[in-house]
Structures are given as C-alpha cells and as structure tokens.
Write an enzyme that holds these catalytic residues in place. Structure first.
Site, mmCIF file in Angstrom:
data_model
loop_
_atom_site.group_PDB
_atom_site.id
_atom_site.type_symbol
_atom_site.label_atom_id
_atom_site.label_comp_id
_atom_site.label_asym_id
_atom_site.label_seq_id
_atom_site.Cartn_x
_atom_site.Cartn_y
_atom_site.Cartn_z
ATOM 1 C CB VAL A 1 -0.899 0.060 1.256
ATOM 2 C CG1 VAL A 1 -1.797 1.290 1.207
ATOM 3 C CG2 VAL A 1 -1.729 -1.199 1.398
ATOM 4 N N GLY B 1 2.242 5.644 -20.176
ATOM 5 C CA GLY B 1 2.534 4.477 -19.341
ATOM 6 C C GLY B 1 2.015 4.598 -17.917
ATOM 7 C CE LYS C 1 -2.211 0.237 -4.285
ATOM 8 N NZ LYS C 1 -1.979 1.295 -5.312
ATOM 9 C CG ASP D 1 -4.453 -0.152 -7.337
ATOM 10 O OD1 ASP D 1 -3.603 -1.054 -7.373
ATOM 11 O OD2 ASP D 1 -4.254 0.954 -6.810
ATOM 12 N N GLY E 1 3.154 2.345 -2.009
ATOM 13 C CA GLY E 1 4.532 2.243 -2.504
ATOM 14 C C GLY E 1 5.538 2.462 -1.389
#
Lengths: 434, 434
Positions: free
Chosen positions: B132, B187, B205, B201, B134
């Site tokens: 979670v 990206g 988290k 996503d 990063g």
C-alpha cells in the site's frame, strides 16, 4: 495474557497526564496488541497534595528512588521536560536496567549519545518518538521504514508556534508584533517566546532528525540558527506575489566534501515555492519532508505538539518496548549514528536569496547596486521597484543561486554604500534558481 | 559483523530489479544498520536466457524448489505480483520456516489471514509495507507508532493513475477520455484501465489499511467500490467553484452500531474541501490521512508506486526482519486483527451529495425537484442554475448530510419524473454539511 509491564511515570503535567489518559482510555486494545497489560504503577510528582482530589488510582511519590529502585518497574517514562533533573533520572533508570521513553527534545538533542551508550551498556531500550513532531510518526519511519535509503534531505516545519504566526500574518495581513501578542494571549506562544521565534526549539528537533537521517551525531552547536523576528508583513506579501510562502524551515542536507560526505544543518525562515507540499502546512501543524534515493519525496504531517498528540507518540514507544519485552528483544534498535560525517559549513552552502532594501531614489542607483552584487559573483534573477518608502525607493530582488559567503560579502558592501539607506530583509529561497 | 542474511527473490521485473538495485547501492549502510550483510543469493525468473547479458552476480533459477529448499535462504521476497503462483509460493516458504516479504496487494487483501496464520504457526515474519502506498511508510506507523490510538478514520489517495488523471483534468481543462488516452500513452495507465479507474486497486489497498487500523479483517468483498469513469470536466469545474477538489478516495471509518463497533470501507470519487490536506496531493502522488483519538489528524505522503519507491518499502521490511533475526525476535508483530467488527452497511452511511442534472426549462420545475428531495428527507444546501444545455436547464445542487438510502430513493424518484431529462452525476461530498 502475560504478566503486566509496569511503568514509572516521571512528571504529571500536560504530557504526563496525557500519557495517563491514553493508557486509561485504550487499556484493553493496548493489552491485546502487546500481549500484556501496560500499567502505570507509580508517578513522580513535585507536590502530592496537588493531586489529592484527582481520580487517579496510582501511587504518587516525590522521591525518584521509589521508582528507580522498584524492581517491578520495567519502563521509566520521562515527561518532566528540561535538562535537569530529567537527564540524571533517565541515566539512573537506564543504569538500573530500566527501559526509558522520553519526549524531551532538549535532553535528546544534547545528551543523546550518553543516553544511548548507557542504554546499550545495560541492554535496555531508549525511545523518543515524541521529542520531534509531537504525534507525527517520524523517528521510527526514519530508523526502520526508510532504512533502505540514503537520505539526502530532511526539511521540516517542526515548530507549531512560528508556523501559526507566519500563517496568520499571511492570511490576516497583520504584522509580527500583533500576531505574537495574539499567540501569547491564546497560549500558543510563551511569555518569553525566544525558544520558538528564535528558532531554538526547531534547532533541537532538526539536530535529532539529522542524526538519525544521516547516521552521524549532530549536536545543537552544529546547527546554524536564525529565527523569524525580522520577518515583516511586507516580505510575506512580496513572497506571495512571487509564488512563495515564508516558512521557518529546519533543514538538514548531505553534501560531498573532500571525497567524503558532510552534513549541513540549519534553521532559518525561507521562501518556499507554493507547489512544495510543505507550503500547505498551516497554523500549528507540523510536517517533515524527507527525500531518499529510493523512496523519492515523502512527507509526514500532523500536530507537532500538545497533550494527546505527544502522548500518542510516548505510548507508541511504550507499546514497542512492551513488545520487545515479550520477545526478549530489548535494545533491538538503539543508536544508529554509525558514521562520523563532518559539518558542512554554512558559508559553503548555496541558495538564491530574496532581499528588500531602501535606496536613494536617483538615477544610476540600480546600476550601482547590480554592479556591487556582480563584483561578488551574485547575479540577479528578479528586480522589482514598486513604491517609495519615505524619500527612498524600495527595491525587492531575488538572486540566482549563490554561495552564502559571496552573498554575505555582497551584503557588507551594500551596507557601506551611501545610496543604500537600509537593508530591510534578507531571506533564503528554497528553490533551485540556477 | 554476524553472518549474512540470505534472500531468495521471486521475480525480477520492475520491483524485483528495484529491490536488487537498492540492496546493491546501499549494501554497506544496510549491513551496519542490521548488524549483518543482507544478500540476494537466488532469483526466481521465468526465463534465464533473458538475463544472460545482465551484470548481476547471483544464481538465477526457474525452479521455485531451489529457493524453498535452500536451507541458507532465510527470507523469501515475493515481487511476482498477481494471485498465483505468488500465493502458493509464499505459503510454501512460510511453511518451510522462511520469513516472507511481499508488495503484493492482491494477495494480502484477499489471503492475508491465511498468510498470517501460516507465519504464526511457523514462528516467522510476514511483512508487506510495499503493498500500500509504494514507498510511503504506512503499515508500520499504523501497527506501531500509532498503536496507542483508537483510529476513527483512514482516508487515502492510494491510486496514482486516477489521481494523475483527476489532477490533469482540473489543471488542463481536458475531459476524461482525453486524459485517459494521454495517461495510457505515457505508461501511467494500462491498456485495460479497469483496475485503476474502476477503483479496484484502491479497494484492495483500503481493505489492507482498514484491517490494520481497526484491528478486524476486512475482505475485498466488504468494500463498496465506485470508480471515476463518470467524472466529467464539468463536475471538476463546478467543484472548484464551490471550493472543492474531486479525488478518488479510499475511506474506512468506524461507526457505533447496536452497542458495538462496525467498520464501513468504501472507494468512490468525492468532493473534498480545498483546505483538507489531501487536496494538495497532486499527480501520481499518494497520501494517507489517518485520524486517531490521541494523535488527531496525521498524513503520510509520497510516491505510491514505481520501481524504487516500492523497493524502498520492501528492503525496509527486509532490514526489519534481519534485525529480528539478530535478536531472535521473529514474528514480533504479526496479524493485529484481534477483533471481529461487522461491516457497517453503505445504506446507513451519511454524507452531503453533489448532483448535476438536466431539467425542463419551465416554471415550477425547481419547486417540484425540491419537493421530491424533501419527501425523502433530503434538504438542499446549495442550488445553482447557470446555463442551458440543449433545450434543458442545467441544475447543480449540494445537499445537506443525508443517509445513502434516502439519497438513493430520491434519485430513483427524480429519474421517474418527466421534467428530469438526465441525472448527469452524483458525487459524495466529504465534508460535514449539517
């Protein structure tokens, strides 16, 4: 459930009563998390009679020996504050094999090494999360979560009083003296505000953070300190016009020096570009911005002081130690100052500067000033002349990045020039204008 | 210095090569901090030939058994991602007495209990700070630094892709489809963007964060999920006008319910007042805002994804485990879901709502709509009618706080009214308008 971990609490003032309250409120959850009840069994106070009517089920004592020599007490929590007797008590507790938790920035900033050495010798824990940033988790994140990083920069708003004052000046367009008087009336600033507005409180905190972030002992004497007493409303409003906010920043950065690494640590007001996350930190809030080679930019935000926020950090440390006790893992993480990095001298640091000055209102003055700067390798990025103050022209300028030593030389020369009536303010800009 | 702690790395993609790089770059400092060198001794890859020319001094293997059965490997680091084979490999590693570190939100969110149970049974550590936010320290702060608190609220911007998109829409005045195409080209968004823009996503988290913050297991199925696909530029600009920013928020809150505590966990776009610290979180940055009874408001900010930020968290966990190994304190902190709190149903939550709708442009329409709301106990705080869209009048309104169930009833009734041409958007407002 294992047998309780017993605590001796030194001091029952604001933070001490907060610690009491947090443990009382959340006792069941804390016991489940740590695997054992956590109990304050004795409290050291100066005057027992003061608490006679208080509804606290605990033994009060005025004699530190009652706590130091109590074999049932495993953790001593120091929340007296100030240098002595706090330091002596903590060293004695560690020497007697007791773990110590403190929120005392003065003692940690100046006697951290002695305390850690004593803890290591006695194989006990010494924790101090509450000494910086109140309840904001920052010591543990630096020592553990970010341990994989080479930290390059720690920059914090770590004094709530001055941040409140600067925020209020900017929002309400009031001057320093007025806002200081208001802050004193509201209890945000002390009668003698020197520690806060002079930058000394922030200096102690950044000395602690820098020691951990860079793994080298930074003493209070190593910190360059400048307070906010010279910040005027005019500067705050010019800053806004240029896209900056003025904040009292506590900054620690690592530099290359003679093939090795050196650390510069400083506290001073600075102009910070409005897109920087620290500029959103308003009022009494604190935040610490940390840059690491892997993690990039991070920031930790919250209330930097106060009864319950500080107690949150202190009780967090108590829980960590109780967990260590359950796992026979005392002194799992102690002093992390493994390196010896010299202090990078302030003269060699570089930054852009903001300057506001009053000059003679006559032809050729701007050229003379620009050339005085130029002679010291100081190039000007922005020059604004908007208004007259008495018979003088007010000049506001921002330089490109320049070394501190060259800037000081330029300032001295400007001061000696007859066309310069007054250098009203000089403020570093925390942005890379190259 | 003690003997090295050896690691088996599962996966050598973006995060895996980041873990390798961080350990290689900062090996000496890490060894000093942990008291022992930390070495990656084997890497599981799908295809060895891909790495033949790579300058990496390590044994590559395509057989998981080489790592699971290597008695020298003490820590297995899983950075393959996805559900399988990651889950099977981690369970096998824990079963073989190896500590496990992962950054895999899918597996932690859905199989956290199984993984923790297996770790506990085998007296080894299981850590997942990178799953979670990063590189942002958040798991350890919740489990340790803030452990003294009763947490009442966790609110995060935990998906960088959607925050980048919403920030760009607001700054550059471009619509959803355009910004999605741009994010895909750069990206930042995947070819199939469902996991990000659909809120899934973020849901994984917040399930992880809520489980830790409230000490009760929250499964992915327990999370109410709404994505940002319906957010239009018009809504973003109206939000700005009203003093709000639209963010995709992952929210977990504790509620009183039948004399006990219940937890509501949800992901949806929300209008957040501009003074809230989360509104300053721009672009791909993430931040998690946590409110506790002692600490008050805190926030943790940084890069929520990416090779090195995630590696920072993974290697931080490795260092923590290496320290535990040195102190024989494995599984010092494992699962902290000690309570069983039911899910507080979405229908019973309350908030103000923003609604934009197209209605017939004729007298009496506003009164009819207000009375339809009123019949469901929905009071209107703000009503703005500014422009015509085709032949209809565009009505923008913000309600006072209302329960989800009443709001949904009101929406259904409005939909059935002949004067209502279209309900363009309905967005919750994360502010207490009572």
């Amino acid at each position: 459930m294992n047998s309780p971990v017993k605590i001796g609490l030194l001091g029952f003032g604001t933070v001490g009563s907060g610690v009491w309250q947090v443990i009382a409120n959340n006792a069941d959850e804390i016991a489940i998390k740590t695997g054992c009840p956590v109990q304050i069994s004795k409290v050291l106070v100066r005057n027992k009679s003061k608490y006679e009517t208080a509804d606290i089920d605990v033994e009060l004592t005025t004699d530190i020996q009652d706590i130091l020599n109590d074999p049932d007490i495993q953790i001593v929590v120091e929340v007296i504050g100030g240098k002595e007797p706090a330091l002596t008590y903590m060293l004695a507790a560690l020497g007697n094999g007791k773990h110590v938790v403190t929120a005392n920035k003065d003692v940690v900033a100046e006697f951290g090494k002695e305390l850690f050495d004593t803890a290591a010798k006695n194989n006990v824990d010494f924790m101090f999360e509450g000494s910086v940033g109140g309840g904001i988790p920052i010591i543990r994140p630096l020592k553990q979560c970010l341990a994989a990083n080479r930290i390059s920069e720690v920059m914090g708003i770590v004094n709530g009083t001055t941040n409140y004052m600067l925020s209020k000046m900017a929002k309400e367009h009031i001057d320093f003296a007025t806002v200081l008087a208001q802050a004193q009336a509201q209890g945000y600033a002390e009668a003698d505000p020197t520690a806060d507005v002079g930058g000394w409180d922030a200096a102690r905190k950044i000395a602690i953070l820098a020691s951990i972030a860079f793994g080298t002992r930074i003493n209070l004497d190593d910190v360059y300190v400048e307070g906010i007493t010279n910040i005027s409303l005019e500067d705050i409003e010019y800053a806004k016009e240029f896209g900056y906010a003025i904040k009292l920043l506590a900054i620690a950065k690592e530099y290359q020096q003679n093939d090795g690494l050196a650390v510069n640590v400083r506290v001073h007001p600075a102009m910070l570009p409005c897109h920087h996350p620290l500029t959103a930190v308003q009022d009494v809030f604190n935040a610490i911005y940390v840059k690491g080679d892997a993690v990039g930019e991070t920031m930790f935000y919250g209330r930097g002081a106060g009864k319950l926020p500080t107690a949150s950090a202190v009780v967090g440390d108590i829980i960590d130690i109780a967990r260590n006790i359950q796992h026979h893992a005392a002194s799992r993480i102690l002093c992390t100052c493994f390196a010896h990095k010299p202090v990078f001298p302030m003269e060699k640091t570089e930054s852009p500067y903001y300057m506001r000055l009053l000059v003679a209102d006559q032809p050729g003055v701007l050229a003379a000033i620009a050339s005085a700067f130029g002679a010291q390798q100081v190039s000007l990025h922005t020059v604004v002349q908007k208004r007259k103050v008495n018979q003088f022209a007010e000049l506001v300028l921002i330089t490109y990045r320049v070394s501190e030593v060259n800037m000081q030389l330029a300032i001295n020369i400007l001061r000696s020039m007859s066309i310069v009536a007054e250098i009203c303010s000089v403020i570093r800009v925390e942005e890379d204008i190259k």
